[in-house]
Design a protein around this motif. Sequence first.
Motif, PDB file in Angstrom:
ATOM      1  N   GLN A 354      48.608 -36.563 -57.896  1.00 32.64           N
ATOM      2  CA  GLN A 354      48.867 -35.267 -58.525  1.00 32.64           C
ATOM      3  C   GLN A 354      48.409 -34.106 -57.653  1.00 32.64           C
ATOM      4  N   LEU A 355      47.348 -34.307 -56.874  1.00 34.36           N
ATOM      5  CA  LEU A 355      46.772 -33.216 -56.089  1.00 34.36           C
ATOM      6  C   LEU A 355      47.253 -33.175 -54.650  1.00 34.36           C
ATOM      7  N   ASN A 356      47.856 -34.250 -54.166  1.00 31.61           N
ATOM      8  CA  ASN A 356      48.291 -34.293 -52.763  1.00 31.61           C
ATOM      9  C   ASN A 356      49.726 -34.810 -52.676  1.00 31.61           C
ATOM     10  N   GLU A 357      50.664 -33.901 -52.474  1.00 30.56           N
ATOM     11  CA  GLU A 357      52.088 -34.256 -52.415  1.00 30.56           C
ATOM     12  C   GLU A 357      52.396 -35.201 -51.260  1.00 30.56           C
ATOM     13  N   GLU A 358      51.593 -35.150 -50.193  1.00 29.81           N
ATOM     14  CA  GLU A 358      51.835 -36.008 -49.030  1.00 29.81           C
ATOM     15  C   GLU A 358      51.765 -37.489 -49.395  1.00 29.81           C
ATOM     16  N   ASN A 359      50.966 -37.813 -50.397  1.00 32.47           N
ATOM     17  CA  ASN A 359      50.819 -39.218 -50.786  1.00 32.47           C
ATOM     18  C   ASN A 359      52.130 -39.812 -51.290  1.00 32.47           C
ATOM     19  N   HIS A 360      53.018 -38.965 -51.823  1.00 30.46           N
ATOM     20  CA  HIS A 360      54.295 -39.462 -52.353  1.00 30.46           C
ATOM     21  C   HIS A 360      55.216 -39.974 -51.246  1.00 30.46           C
ATOM     22  N   LYS A 361      54.933 -39.607 -50.007  1.00 32.88           N
ATOM     23  CA  LYS A 361      55.765 -40.059 -48.886  1.00 32.88           C
ATOM     24  C   LYS A 361      55.504 -41.521 -48.531  1.00 32.88           C
ATOM     25  N   LYS A 362      54.347 -42.059 -48.965  1.00 28.68           N
ATOM     26  CA  LYS A 362      53.992 -43.433 -48.607  1.00 28.68           C
ATOM     27  C   LYS A 362      53.734 -44.332 -49.808  1.00 28.68           C
ATOM     28  N   TYR A 363      53.356 -43.712 -50.939  1.00 29.07           N
ATOM     29  CA  TYR A 363      52.869 -44.522 -52.051  1.00 29.07           C
ATOM     30  C   TYR A 363      53.560 -44.173 -53.362  1.00 29.07           C
ATOM     31  N   THR A 364      53.660 -45.183 -54.218  1.00 27.97           N
ATOM     32  CA  THR A 364      54.147 -44.981 -55.582  1.00 27.97           C
ATOM     33  C   THR A 364      52.985 -44.659 -56.506  1.00 27.97           C
ATOM     34  N   HIS A 365      51.862 -45.323 -56.263  1.00 28.34           N
ATOM     35  CA  HIS A 365      50.676 -45.118 -57.098  1.00 28.34           C
ATOM     36  C   HIS A 365      49.417 -45.136 -56.229  1.00 28.34           C
ATOM     37  N   ILE A 366      48.508 -44.237 -56.489  1.00 28.54           N
ATOM     38  CA  ILE A 366      47.132 -44.313 -55.980  1.00 28.54           C
ATOM     39  C   ILE A 366      46.215 -43.890 -57.121  1.00 28.54           C
ATOM     40  N   GLY A 367      45.321 -44.775 -57.498  1.00 30.96           N
ATOM     41  CA  GLY A 367      44.293 -44.441 -58.486  1.00 30.96           C
ATOM     42  C   GLY A 367      42.942 -44.657 -57.857  1.00 30.96           C
ATOM     43  N   SER A 368      42.026 -43.717 -58.051  1.00 36.32           N
ATOM     44  CA  SER A 368      40.766 -43.809 -57.322  1.00 36.32           C
ATOM     45  C   SER A 368      39.623 -43.174 -58.089  1.00 36.32           C
ATOM     46  N   LYS A 369      38.423 -43.728 -57.919  1.00 32.47           N
ATOM     47  CA  LYS A 369      37.193 -43.105 -58.432  1.00 32.47           C
ATOM     48  C   LYS A 369      36.030 -43.518 -57.556  1.00 32.47           C
ATOM     49  N   GLY A 370      35.378 -42.530 -56.981  1.00 31.01           N
ATOM     50  CA  GLY A 370      34.212 -42.782 -56.149  1.00 31.01           C
ATOM     51  C   GLY A 370      32.937 -42.606 -56.936  1.00 31.01           C
ATOM     52  N   GLY A 371      31.833 -42.758 -56.238  1.00 34.30           N
ATOM     53  CA  GLY A 371      30.532 -42.554 -56.844  1.00 34.30           C
ATOM     54  C   GLY A 371      29.471 -42.484 -55.769  1.00 34.30           C
ATOM     55  N   SER A 372      28.580 -41.500 -55.856  1.00 37.66           N
ATOM     56  CA  SER A 372      27.556 -41.379 -54.821  1.00 37.66           C
ATOM     57  C   SER A 372      26.281 -40.746 -55.364  1.00 37.66           C
ATOM     58  N   THR A 373      25.173 -41.086 -54.719  1.00 38.23           N
ATOM     59  CA  THR A 373      23.896 -40.415 -54.891  1.00 38.23           C
ATOM     60  C   THR A 373      23.362 -40.205 -53.474  1.00 38.23           C
ATOM     61  N   LEU A 374      22.108 -39.819 -53.337  1.00 35.78           N
ATOM     62  CA  LEU A 374      21.517 -39.702 -51.990  1.00 35.78           C
ATOM     63  C   LEU A 374      21.509 -41.042 -51.275  1.00 35.78           C
ATOM     64  N   PHE A 375      21.596 -42.136 -52.039  1.00 37.91           N
ATOM     65  CA  PHE A 375      21.417 -43.472 -51.466  1.00 37.91           C
ATOM     66  C   PHE A 375      22.629 -44.375 -51.642  1.00 37.91           C
ATOM     67  N   ILE A 376      23.634 -43.907 -52.352  1.00 38.16           N
ATOM     68  CA  ILE A 376      24.797 -44.726 -52.708  1.00 38.16           C
ATOM     69  C   ILE A 376      26.078 -44.042 -52.237  1.00 38.16           C
ATOM     70  N   LEU A 377      27.037 -44.851 -51.783  1.00 37.78           N
ATOM     71  CA  LEU A 377      28.377 -44.350 -51.487  1.00 37.78           C
ATOM     72  C   LEU A 377      29.373 -45.438 -51.877  1.00 37.78           C
TER      73      LEU A 377
END
Length: 435
Positions: A354-377
């Motif tokens: 939804q936020l990056n139109e360029e992704n539609h040129k290569k992908y049908t779906h991308i779903g993602s969720k990250g998570g971080s703290t000072l010690f986690i990525l």
Amino acid sequence: MNIYGWIGLSGIVFLTLIPLLNKKQRTREEVEKAIVTVAIVLGIIIAVLVFNINYFTAFLFGVLAMILFDHKTYTKKRLTIYGVLSLIAGIAAYALLRDNPNYVIQHLKENPESSSLYVAENGEPVITYQSTVIRPLASTVKILIAVEYAMQVEENKIQKDQTIPLADLNRYYLKNTDGGGHEAWLEAVKQNGGIQNNAVTLHDVAKGMVTYSSNANTDYLINLLGVDAINQRKTVLGLTQHEDVYPIVSALLIPDSMQKDGLSEKELIDALEKLSMEDYRNLAQSISLQMKTGEINASEAKFDSSPAVQRVWSDRLIGASANEYGKLLSLISNDELPANAAETIRDLMEWPMQLNEENHKKYTHIGSKGGSTLFILNNAMYVENLKGDQFEIVILLNDLKFHEHFLLRNNRNSFERKLLNDADFRNEVRDALLN
């Protein structure tokens, strides 16, 4: 800006002004230098607090400004020194900032006790490195909360378009605890005309949790959906390597609630570590309830825990294995949830489309969720390319030092892109980790 930032800037001002107490040193030139230095320090503070610029970045620009405003800089000797230092800094910056996905491979290989990687291609796991080990999820756990939200929409227990007063969300908003995510979400929903009569839709709240990682929205949803319902959902979904969910924001206030006893930092850490996980979760839920009722005013609460205390909070975050989140992503990617729930969860998770139109040129779906703290990525993502190939990638990295966190954050995206788009690279990663 944490306490150490304030101490550092206060020290600069103090050391700048103290010499001026001596009348002999109170020359016009020294006074002008002091004024410039204090002005630059104030500029750093304004940049961080008002414009939300990273403290380290603002500080570096402040140092550069001090050099440029120093008349002695423009001598031949000084220009030579600064030229050499700039060259060294440029080389160091290239080494640190260049695109290097192999750094991620090396880190995984050298840190099996704190790293996990799960990669599946078209339903078949192809890399399962330390993927059954339970590690803290940080904000990646919001995927499970989003699934429970989608299921309760499916079951008509809640309505996407029901309105939620911003005041109810603010009860859980603890400033400077989600990297500016809550403020960014509010600005985005405001720009889209989503705030009406100081209220937003429940679905916008859920989007704020996933797209912008608002912790306030997360704890609101945990309370609305019910901790027991969320934990029951993971059982129904067969997630056996997943710890029980509890409120995230309120857990940040546990040290403050214990500090009222006047404990030293060491004593506080010892007391926190002695708490059983059951007691820790119960305390987090109790504080969350007090935030909901207004007994604890989040706007008056201060979050200034030292990194050592934050480490205890980070280590006690809700944990799960990479395998479990690979399984959860597969359920979403293959539309194995009921129809309305499947549509709802995709709408939440597929913000990269939804936020990056360029992704539609290569992908049908991308779903993602990250998570971080000072010690986690961490990051968990599902992808379907235009050929119909499906991938699930889960990477959990814990116990990180500052430089490791920095380099991994810089190189993780290129690492994930190569995993998705280069079969030879997937084989290279698999072979490197097997050996």
